[in-house]
Design an enzyme around this catalytic site. Structure first.
Site, PDB file in Angstrom:
ATOM      1  N   GLU A 177     -52.691  31.424   2.561  1.00 17.48           N
ATOM      2  CA  GLU A 177     -53.015  31.939   1.224  1.00 17.48           C
ATOM      3  C   GLU A 177     -54.516  32.125   1.029  1.00 17.48           C
ATOM      4  O   GLU A 177     -55.217  31.196   0.633  1.00 17.48           O
ATOM      5  CB  GLU A 177     -52.455  31.003   0.142  1.00 17.48           C
ATOM      6  N   LYS A 219     -49.583  34.738   1.786  1.00 14.56           N
ATOM      7  CA  LYS A 219     -49.513  34.700   0.312  1.00 14.56           C
ATOM      8  C   LYS A 219     -50.808  35.272  -0.245  1.00 14.56           C
ATOM      9  O   LYS A 219     -51.789  34.550  -0.450  1.00 14.56           O
ATOM     10  CB  LYS A 219     -49.300  33.256  -0.144  1.00 14.56           C
TER      11      LYS A 219
HETATM   12  P1  13P Z   1     -49.664  31.252  -9.394  1.00 15.99           P
HETATM   13  O1  13P Z   1     -48.458  32.127  -9.155  1.00 15.99           O
HETATM   14  O2  13P Z   1     -49.618  30.526 -10.700  1.00 15.99           O
HETATM   15  O3  13P Z   1     -50.946  31.950  -9.115  1.00 15.99           O
HETATM   16  O4  13P Z   1     -49.558  30.066  -8.343  1.00 15.99           O
HETATM   17  C1  13P Z   1     -49.204  30.335  -7.073  1.00 15.99           C
HETATM   18  C2  13P Z   1     -49.862  29.382  -6.186  1.00 15.99           C
HETATM   19  O5  13P Z   1     -49.221  28.616  -5.531  1.00 15.99           O
HETATM   20  C3  13P Z   1     -51.335  29.397  -6.116  1.00 15.99           C
HETATM   21  O6  13P Z   1     -51.750  28.628  -5.032  1.00 15.99           O
END
Ligand code: 13P
Length: 336
Positions: A177, A219
């Site tokens: 991510e 992500k």
């Molecule tokens: P949000 O969808 O609230 O941005 O959170 C996703 C997430 O896991 C961020 O690390």
């Protein structure tokens, strides 16, 4: 590395109509969110709120996995069943956030490096034995004057790749991510350029570390203008720019992309995903969700006002809307 297990888990996490629930807010973040809705934060209130979500009936067809925080993976449901076991019994993969947070990057005021590599192998081993089958590590990239720096991009890309390699060695599918934040006045084109840069750096680092791409998930943020940008653009242009950026900067043998919501409204997060999945032609990867706030913001408010059942209904509604967006079958009329 058990590539077969990793590839199978990754495929299941992005199977048709399903996506991921990110319920892995750190204790600090979850406590702030509880306080904001008037609930005294404690291990028990965090557990009570989350376990009420987890027992909701009917979400299994829309949720393939739930990302947990270290505190939650060790907690139990009301009937004493360990939370990861309970989720697995519903056909939902338990996941675990394994980074230890974004810290100040030395010599780069305003920028952050995500930490947590020390001891990660041992922690992954323990989480796997507790039932976790996937993991998450979030890097934070801020756009601003002179930001992101080369140091910010390269250190975070390196850490993401080392994390991913260690997870795979221990049987956990890594969710990689690199989040480009929506804060700021930048336009969507700037978001595109910075996202392209961090994606290139991350997948280059993954190549060097030997990360098995078919056993990993990405992500990312969507390509959006900063929240304070005067030109907010259309949903259609956001969806098109996001798909263009990913097509040009993400390996096509990655099984799936699970977006974060990042502060978008519930409906925007669903509408953008729907538009991408409704486009003509097939994308190389599954396009899905790993939303936190866009699945649970309303459910938290409702829970705080005293109704367990209404909170579950609010969660179920968003889960179903996003499930439909997986195939481009959502429409705004279904929201009412
Ligand atoms: P949000 O969808 O609230 O941005 O959170 C996703 C997430 O896991 C961020 O690390």
């Amino acid at each position: 590395m058990d590539t077969e297990l990793l590839e199978q888990t990754a495929r299941e996490l992005v199977s048709q109509g399903r996506g991921i629930l990110a319920a892995d807010e750190s204790n600090g973040t979850m406590s702030n969110r509880l306080q904001a809705v008037g609930v005294e934060p404690s291990p028990e209130t965090r557990r009570a709120y989350r376990s009420n979500i987890f027992v909701t009936s009917g979400y299994d067809s829309a949720i393939s996995g739930v990302i947990l925080f270290d505190e939650t993976i060790r907690q139990k449901m009301d009937d004493g069943t360990p939370i990861p076991q309970y989720l697995a019994s519903r056909g939902v993969h338990p996941g675990i956030k394994v980074d230890t947070g974004a810290k100040e990057l030395a010599h780069h005021s305003g920028e952050k490096i995500t930490e947590g590599l020390d001891g990660l192998r041992e922690r992954c081993e323990e989480y796997f034995s507790m039932g976790a089958r996937f993991a998450k590590w979030r890097a934070v990239i801020r756009i601003g004057d002179g930001m992101p720096s080369a140091a910010n991009l390269s250190t975070n890309a390196h850490a993401l790749a080392r994390y991913a390699a260690i997870c795979q060695e221990q049987g956990l599918v890594p969710i990689i991510e690199p989040e480009v934040l929506m804060d700021g006045v930048h336009d969507a084109q700037r978001c595109y350029e910075v996202t392209a840069e961090i994606l290139d750096a991350t997948f280059e680092a993954c190549k060097i570390q030997g990360v098995h791409i078919p056993g990993a998930l990405l992500k990312p943020n969507m390509i959006l203008p900063g929240k304070a940008c005067s030109d907010q653009g259309s949903r259609e242009s956001a969806a098109q720019m996001t798909v263009d950026c990913l097509t040009n900067h993400v390996p096509h043998n990655l099984p799936g992309i699970v977006f974060l919501s990042g502060g978008q409204s519930d409906e925007d997060a669903t509408a953008h995903l729907n538009l991408m999945n409704a486009m003509d032609g097939e994308h190389p990867w599954q396009l899905s969700y790993s939303y936190g706030r866009a699945l649970l913001a309303h459910a938290l408010q409702t829970w705080a006002s005293g109704s367990n059942e209404d909170s579950q209904q609010a969660f179920l509604h968003r889960a179903k809307m996003n499930s439909l967006a997986r195939s481009g079958d959502w429409s705004v009329s279904l929201e009412s």
